[in-house]
Design a protein around this motif. Structure first.
Motif, PDB file in Angstrom:
ATOM      1  N   MET A  89       0.820  -1.216   0.000  1.00 45.58           N
ATOM      2  CA  MET A  89       0.000   0.000   0.000  1.00 45.58           C
ATOM      3  C   MET A  89       0.857   1.271   0.000  1.00 45.58           C
ATOM      4  O   MET A  89       0.358   2.363  -0.251  1.00 45.58           O
ATOM      5  CB  MET A  89      -0.957   0.021   1.206  1.00 45.58           C
ATOM      6  CG  MET A  89      -1.881  -1.160   1.288  1.00 45.58           C
ATOM      7  SD  MET A  89      -3.461  -1.099   0.453  1.00 45.58           S
ATOM      8  CE  MET A  89      -4.253   0.356   0.947  1.00 45.58           C
ATOM      9  N   GLN A 140       0.758   1.470  -3.730  1.00 52.02           N
ATOM     10  CA  GLN A 140      -0.514   1.252  -4.412  1.00 52.02           C
ATOM     11  C   GLN A 140      -1.668   1.456  -3.435  1.00 52.02           C
ATOM     12  O   GLN A 140      -1.846   0.640  -2.531  1.00 52.02           O
ATOM     13  CB  GLN A 140      -0.491  -0.196  -4.950  1.00 52.02           C
ATOM     14  CG  GLN A 140      -1.745  -0.669  -5.563  1.00 52.02           C
ATOM     15  CD  GLN A 140      -2.189   0.212  -6.706  1.00 52.02           C
ATOM     16  OE1 GLN A 140      -3.037   1.093  -6.528  1.00 52.02           O
ATOM     17  NE2 GLN A 140      -1.585   0.023  -7.875  1.00 52.02           N
ATOM     18  N   HIS A 141      -2.422   2.529  -3.609  1.00 48.38           N
ATOM     19  CA  HIS A 141      -3.483   2.807  -2.639  1.00 48.38           C
ATOM     20  C   HIS A 141      -4.777   2.063  -2.938  1.00 48.38           C
ATOM     21  O   HIS A 141      -5.663   2.009  -2.104  1.00 48.38           O
ATOM     22  CB  HIS A 141      -3.725   4.316  -2.542  1.00 48.38           C
ATOM     23  CG  HIS A 141      -2.527   5.030  -1.981  1.00 48.38           C
ATOM     24  ND1 HIS A 141      -1.989   4.716  -0.753  1.00 48.38           N
ATOM     25  CD2 HIS A 141      -1.733   6.000  -2.502  1.00 48.38           C
ATOM     26  CE1 HIS A 141      -0.924   5.466  -0.525  1.00 48.38           C
ATOM     27  NE2 HIS A 141      -0.740   6.245  -1.589  1.00 48.38           N
ATOM     28  N   ASN A 142      -4.873   1.475  -4.134  1.00 50.48           N
ATOM     29  CA  ASN A 142      -6.055   0.695  -4.479  1.00 50.48           C
ATOM     30  C   ASN A 142      -5.931  -0.685  -3.812  1.00 50.48           C
ATOM     31  O   ASN A 142      -4.987  -1.428  -4.074  1.00 50.48           O
ATOM     32  CB  ASN A 142      -6.121   0.557  -6.003  1.00 50.48           C
ATOM     33  CG  ASN A 142      -7.278  -0.301  -6.449  1.00 50.48           C
ATOM     34  OD1 ASN A 142      -7.356  -1.478  -6.088  1.00 50.48           O
ATOM     35  ND2 ASN A 142      -8.168   0.276  -7.221  1.00 50.48           N
ATOM     36  N   VAL A 143      -6.904  -1.011  -2.915  1.00 45.84           N
ATOM     37  CA  VAL A 143      -6.785  -2.215  -2.092  1.00 45.84           C
ATOM     38  C   VAL A 143      -6.746  -3.484  -2.948  1.00 45.84           C
ATOM     39  O   VAL A 143      -5.939  -4.386  -2.705  1.00 45.84           O
ATOM     40  CB  VAL A 143      -7.943  -2.278  -1.060  1.00 45.84           C
ATOM     41  CG1 VAL A 143      -7.917  -3.598  -0.292  1.00 45.84           C
ATOM     42  CG2 VAL A 143      -7.840  -1.110  -0.088  1.00 45.84           C
ATOM     43  N   LYS A 167      -5.737  -3.843  -6.021  1.00 47.41           N
ATOM     44  CA  LYS A 167      -4.453  -3.949  -6.723  1.00 47.41           C
ATOM     45  C   LYS A 167      -3.333  -4.297  -5.752  1.00 47.41           C
ATOM     46  O   LYS A 167      -2.421  -5.068  -6.082  1.00 47.41           O
ATOM     47  CB  LYS A 167      -4.135  -2.640  -7.453  1.00 47.41           C
ATOM     48  CG  LYS A 167      -4.988  -2.457  -8.698  1.00 47.41           C
ATOM     49  CD  LYS A 167      -4.561  -1.223  -9.468  1.00 47.41           C
ATOM     50  CE  LYS A 167      -5.426  -1.061 -10.712  1.00 47.41           C
ATOM     51  NZ  LYS A 167      -5.400   0.292 -11.232  1.00 47.41           N
TER      52      LYS A 167
END
Ligand SMILES: Nc1ncnc2c1ncn2[C@@H]1O[C@H](COP(=O)(O)OP(=O)(O)OP(=O)(O)O)[C@@H](O)[C@H]1O
Length: 236
Positions: free
Chosen positions: A104, A107-110, A112
């Protein structure tokens, strides 16, 4: 120019000098072992490179960029990942959640981050633990989990602190295999290790510290025949 350039780094704690004028370099995609007797200053050097300690003197560059004195998160973003001597695993979280926590950062999209974490778990041969609590894993598996977590920040160099300590011979072989896979991905590995039979066969270069000072540097064969190294290990 090498990927990591440590130049004349010193680290003092009050009157104690843990590192004195230490210089070495790590080329991209190579394995370098940092060895030396207890108290030689190996972990202190790791902490300087990864941003946990501010060097008292000297410079540390990654890819030509000064990282000496930057905080850990900035070093991580610049491309330095590390594992710890005592695994800092979140034991109540699953293996996948442990790796996601690191993924995270990039990558802030959970969803992904989960996909990326699953990829690193597979890389470390741990996919079967994805949904199991980290507490259910052996020490050897938790060490590989720590490596997967460090890789999830997609580093240029991974600093591994004693990932082979206390493992049985087949677990050491598994740890060695993971190191070689990391190198094959083009990620450099700087490894502090007391298990010399684990590091010597796979290192491109060995740097030897003793009492804070670099006493030797060369191929595993060169350093193992170096009288100063033999004296440091066996005592005079
Ligand atoms: N935060 C600190 N404050 C004071 N002294 C410290 C600190 N960290 C390390 N030292 C001292 O610095 C010296 C080098 O320690 P360091 O842990 O770097 O050695 P090491 O080579 O990693 O040892 P080991 O193989 O036993 O882990 C030791 O004398 C240690 O007591």
């Amino acid at each position: 120019m090498s990927l990591l350039e440590v130049k004349q780094v010193s680290k003092r704690f009050g009157g104690l000098t843990a590192n004195q004028d230490v210089s070495f370099s790590v080329d991209a995609g190579t394995v370098v072992g940092l060895i030396g007797p207890n108290g030689a200053g190996k972990t202190t050097m790791f902490n300087c490179v990864a941003g946990y300690y501010v060097p008292s003197a000297g410079s540390i560059q990654l890819d030509g960029r000064n990282i000496g004195g930057l905080p850990p998160e900035a070093c991580a973003r610049a491309g330095v990942a590390r594992t710890f001597q005592v695994a800092r695993t979140f034991t109540s979280m699953t293996a996948c959640e442990n790796v996601m926590a690191a993924a995270m950062l990039l990558q802030h999209n959970v969803a992904k981050a989960r996909t990326a974490a699953m990829g690193w778990l597979a890389f470390a041969n741990l996919q079967r633990f994805a949904d199991k609590p980290a507490a259910s894993m052996t020490i050897s598996e938790q060490r590989r989990l720590a490596v997967a977590r460090a890789l999830a920040i997609e580093p240029k160099i991974l600093l591994m602190d004693e990932v082979m300590a206390g493992l049985n011979p087949s677990e050491v072989r598994e740890a060695v295999d993971v190191v070689l896979k990391i190198r094959d991905r083009g990620i450099a590995c700087l490894i502090v290790e007391h298990v010399l039979e684990g590091i010597m066969p796979i290192a491109d270069k060995i740097v030897v510290l003793d009492r804070g000072v670099k006493i030797a540097e060369g191929t595993p064969q060169q350093v193992s025949n170096d009288p100063a190294v033999l004296t440091a290990y066996l005592g005079d």
